[in-house]
Design an enzyme around this catalytic site. Structure first.
Site, PDB file in Angstrom:
ATOM      1  N   TYR A 152       0.833  -1.200   0.000  1.00  0.00           N
ATOM      2  CA  TYR A 152       0.000   0.000   0.000  1.00  0.00           C
ATOM      3  C   TYR A 152       0.873   1.258   0.000  1.00  0.00           C
ATOM      4  O   TYR A 152       0.655   2.172  -0.808  1.00  0.00           O
ATOM      5  CB  TYR A 152      -0.924  -0.008   1.217  1.00  0.00           C
ATOM      6  CG  TYR A 152      -1.737   1.253   1.344  1.00  0.00           C
ATOM      7  CD1 TYR A 152      -2.910   1.417   0.619  1.00  0.00           C
ATOM      8  CD2 TYR A 152      -1.337   2.283   2.188  1.00  0.00           C
ATOM      9  CE1 TYR A 152      -3.655   2.579   0.722  1.00  0.00           C
ATOM     10  CE2 TYR A 152      -2.078   3.444   2.299  1.00  0.00           C
ATOM     11  CZ  TYR A 152      -3.237   3.589   1.570  1.00  0.00           C
ATOM     12  OH  TYR A 152      -3.968   4.745   1.671  1.00  0.00           O
ATOM     13  N   LYS A 156       1.164   4.201  -2.959  1.00  0.00           N
ATOM     14  CA  LYS A 156       0.920   5.625  -2.744  1.00  0.00           C
ATOM     15  C   LYS A 156       2.145   6.452  -3.127  1.00  0.00           C
ATOM     16  O   LYS A 156       2.017   7.574  -3.610  1.00  0.00           O
ATOM     17  CB  LYS A 156       0.488   5.878  -1.297  1.00  0.00           C
ATOM     18  CG  LYS A 156      -0.886   5.301  -0.999  1.00  0.00           C
ATOM     19  CD  LYS A 156      -1.878   5.848  -2.002  1.00  0.00           C
ATOM     20  CE  LYS A 156      -3.254   5.287  -1.913  1.00  0.00           C
ATOM     21  NZ  LYS A 156      -4.171   5.933  -2.857  1.00  0.00           N
TER      22      LYS A 156
END
Length: 169
Positions: A152, A156
């Protein structure tokens, strides 16, 4: 007022942002991955101009969403918010990609490339990208042991990198 498309806007912060934007008089087009979520989003925000339906997990799905957005005409802004979280188990899409990468990174790239360029592009990230390594040698997690939180955070960071690259162009 502006016309804005928001990916991944059927729930959460992006739906709240869409509510605020419509209250301020902007035209907002929402996005949902399936008809059930689209129906929920439309009920939650009946002032939305439309809800584009499409699953950004696959390359074909992201291309289809871009085509549907383009059918609606030009937008003043596109907000890239579609994402899955940091507690995700390792799962490959039908394209053979980790779904966190496919949704959080690749779909923003595809939409940026294929949606008629708006006046403004917004890429949502998280503070977790500050602690990520791009790991471009193993972007698809084929050599490393899966870590949803790291995947994750990396996704990002990829979004932030894309935003800077597009801004420079």
């Amino acid at each position: 007022m502006s016309r804005i498309f928001i990916s991944g806007s059927s729930t959460g912060l992006s739906l709240m942002a869409a509510e605020r934007l419509t209250e301020q008089g902007h035209q907002v087009v929402l996005h949902a991955r399936n008809p059930a979520r689209a129906s929920d989003a439309h009920r939650a925000l009946p002032k939305a101009e439309a809800v584009v339906i499409g699953d950004l997990e696959t390359i074909a799905g992201a291309k289809n969403v871009a085509a549907e957005v383009n059918k609606l005409g030009r937008f003043d802004a596109v907000i890239h918010n579609a994402a899955v979280g940091y507690r995700e188990a390792h799962r490959l899409t039908s394209d053979g990609l980790p779904h966190v990468f496919a949704i959080n990174t690749l779909s923003a790239y595809i939409l940026t490339a294929l949606v008629e360029p708006p006046k403004r592009l917004v890429y949502l990230s998280s503070g977790m990208h500050h602690h990520a390594d791009a790991n471009l040698d193993d972007i698809l997690w084929r050599q490393r042991r899966w870590n949803g939180s790291e995947a994750y955070a990396e996704s990002k960071l990829h979004d932030a990198m894309l935003a800077f690259a597009i801004a420079r162009r």
